[in-house]
Design an enzyme around this catalytic site. Structure first.
Site, PDB file in Angstrom:
ATOM      1  N   ASP A   1      40.177  15.772   2.352  1.00 17.53           N
ATOM      2  CA  ASP A   1      39.273  15.472   3.463  1.00 17.53           C
ATOM      3  C   ASP A   1      39.428  14.042   3.956  1.00 17.53           C
ATOM      4  O   ASP A   1      39.057  13.720   5.076  1.00 17.53           O
ATOM      5  CB  ASP A   1      37.821  15.707   3.041  1.00 17.53           C
ATOM      6  CG  ASP A   1      37.576  17.192   2.898  1.00 17.53           C
ATOM      7  OD1 ASP A   1      37.950  17.747   1.839  1.00 17.53           O
ATOM      8  OD2 ASP A   1      37.062  17.795   3.846  1.00 17.53           O
TER       9      ASP A   1
ATOM     10  N   ARG B   1      34.701  25.107   8.451  1.00 13.14           N
ATOM     11  CA  ARG B   1      34.757  24.042   7.454  1.00 13.14           C
ATOM     12  C   ARG B   1      36.235  23.736   7.224  1.00 13.14           C
ATOM     13  O   ARG B   1      37.106  24.380   7.799  1.00 13.14           O
ATOM     14  CB  ARG B   1      33.976  24.370   6.160  1.00 13.14           C
ATOM     15  CG  ARG B   1      33.746  25.798   5.813  1.00 13.14           C
ATOM     16  CD  ARG B   1      35.003  26.515   5.410  1.00 13.14           C
ATOM     17  NE  ARG B   1      35.726  25.769   4.408  1.00 13.14           N
ATOM     18  CZ  ARG B   1      37.014  25.830   4.184  1.00 13.14           C
ATOM     19  NH1 ARG B   1      37.774  26.644   4.920  1.00 13.14           N
ATOM     20  NH2 ARG B   1      37.611  25.107   3.270  1.00 13.14           N
TER      21      ARG B   1
HETATM   22  O1  MRU Z   1      33.333  21.767   2.204  1.00 12.76           O
HETATM   23  P1  MRU Z   1      34.626  22.244   2.826  1.00 12.76           P
HETATM   24  O2  MRU Z   1      34.853  23.714   2.656  1.00 12.76           O
HETATM   25  O3  MRU Z   1      34.755  21.783   4.263  1.00 12.76           O
HETATM   26  O4  MRU Z   1      35.750  21.498   1.998  1.00 12.76           O
HETATM   27  C1  MRU Z   1      37.098  21.758   2.301  1.00 12.76           C
HETATM   28  C2  MRU Z   1      38.045  21.035   1.440  1.00 12.76           C
HETATM   29  O5  MRU Z   1      37.683  20.296   0.558  1.00 12.76           O
HETATM   30  C3  MRU Z   1      39.489  21.192   1.784  1.00 12.76           C
HETATM   31  O6  MRU Z   1      40.268  21.177   0.635  1.00 12.76           O
HETATM   32  C4  MRU Z   1      39.886  20.022   2.688  1.00 12.76           C
HETATM   33  O7  MRU Z   1      39.036  19.952   3.788  1.00 12.76           O
HETATM   34  C5  MRU Z   1      41.273  20.132   3.161  1.00 12.76           C
HETATM   35  S1  MRU Z   1      41.402  21.419   4.347  1.00 12.76           S
HETATM   36  C6  MRU Z   1      42.971  21.480   4.933  1.00 12.76           C
END
Ligand code: MRU
Length: 369
Positions: free
Chosen positions: A247, A52
């Site tokens: 994201d 993730r």
């Molecule tokens: O649901 P996830 O764990 O994929 O969410 C991750 C995040 O929100 C992070 O802060 C984002 O992807 C930035 S990662 C460098």
């Protein structure tokens, strides 16, 4: 970064030809790898959050195309099947689409389909290597900010620089370094006495399970807090700066990140705490004008809200329900923080204000590296 003092990456090619990722579903309790040997495994890994974090999702998808082509008849039909299936795994992180586009572009520019498998692996490798270089550069950008802040705090008698982060935008969300954590790791190496407040990040607890663990493995002092504690700490002057990841960033500087980020930005503004977003340019979606209405927000299973997962004191993994059996739950996984609440973006090209004009200059390549 380090796991048990050994330099590690989240994704790697194995000598057996397979692609292996660190299985983040079982961290920090077990260190296991998950094998990505085809389209179904790659799809599962992204959707079920074996991997993730925006940059790592992109890197995994790129390798997903490569292993799919290797397992079938390389050509447009199989490429389209792989790209469509992988693109549908998670909607919010734009790096997924960005990485799939990069691999597709490279393949479509390679006339001999017999060369596609090697070309797809080569592009996946480049995406991974670029991620490492990019995050290191984000670290340098952030280090300038943290150094200045620390000089001011030190002059005021502070003993350490207090940083708050949300979710995991660490090296576990990338190939190495992390985005939000790169400035922290570099500040620690530069001798700045950093301390990180780590939001637990319900419902999936990426802060508790991943960020706290990776900071610990790399010797960075930190303290885990519940998600609701950050505002209180900011009001009391116990946070000098917030740094989070993203994201997807819109062209006007709106920032999508893990649910709860917006509330931290609101509290930071009220308390006068600078709020930085570490953002590789691969996370900028130039087609998004208004982040609030245009960035798709992933809705995940309510079970992630009604249940929590962990290990008991005997080390046995358990999932337990925390509410009455018939309780309805909603689970929006991301929120959008308007650019006006963001002090600046920390990019590989330098510090960029989270507004349309500054982002347009970045796009035109006018920002300092
Ligand atoms: O649901 P996830 O764990 O994929 O969410 C991750 C995040 O929100 C992070 O802060 C984002 O992807 C930035 S990662 C460098």
């Amino acid at each position: 970064m380090l796991i048990n003092n050994r330099p590690s990456r989240t994704i790697r090619e194995h000598a057996d030809g397979g692609v292996r990722v660190l299985d983040q579903r079982v961290l920090p309790h077990r260190i296991e790898e998950f094998v990505i040997d085809g389209l179904e495994a790659a799809t599962f890994a992204i959707r079920q959050m074996v991997v993730r974090g925006a940059p790592l999702i992109g890197a995994t998808a790129a390798y997903g195309v490569a292993v799919t082509l290797r397992g079938g008849k390389p050509g447009r039909e199989l490429l389209e099947t792989a790209v469509n299936q992988l693109a549908a795994t998670r909607p919010t992180a734009v790096n997924l689409r960005w990485a799939l586009q990069r691999v597709s572009n490279r393949l479509l520019a390679t006339p001999e389909t017999a060369e596609w498998v090697e070309a797809a692996f080569a592009e996946a490798r480049v995406i991974c290597e670029e991620d490492v270089v990019c995050n290191e550069a984000i670290g340098r950008t952030g280090l300038q900010i943290l150094s200045q802040l620390w000089e001011r705090r030190k002059a005021a008698g502070a003993r350490r620089l207090e940083i708050l982060t949300h979710c995991n935008a660490g090296w576990l969300a990338c190939v190495d370094w992390g985005t939000a954590t790169a400035p922290i790791y570099q500040a620690a190496r530069a001798g700045i006495p950093v301390h990180v407040w780590v939001d637990e990040t319900r419902p999936r607890n990426q802060g508790a399970a991943l960020t706290a663990w990776e900071l610990g493995q790399n010797g960075v002092p930190h303290t885990l807090i519940v998600d609701n504690a950050g505002g209180h700490l900011m009001q009391r002057g116990q946070v000098d700066v917030c740094i989070v990841g993203t994201d997807r960033v819109g062209a006007r500087g709106d920032v999508a990140n893990k649910i709860g980020t917006y509330l931290k930005a609101l509290a930071a503004q009220d308390a006068g705490v600078p709020f930085y977003v570490a953002a590789p340019t691969s996370s900028i979606d130039w087609s998004v004008e208004d982040g609030l209405s245009q960035i798709p927000i992933e809705e995940r299973s309510g079970r992630e809200v009604t249940h929590v997962w962990g290990v008991d004191d005997a080390g046995v993994a358990r999932e337990v329900r925390i509410c009455a059996p018939d309780t309805a739950a909603a689970n929006p996984a991301f929120d959008v923080t308007p650019g006006r609440l963001v002090t600046a973006l920390l990019t590989e090209a330098g510090v960029v204000a989270a507004d349309a004009a500054s982002l347009a200059r970045l796009r035109a390549g006018e920002c300092e590296r």
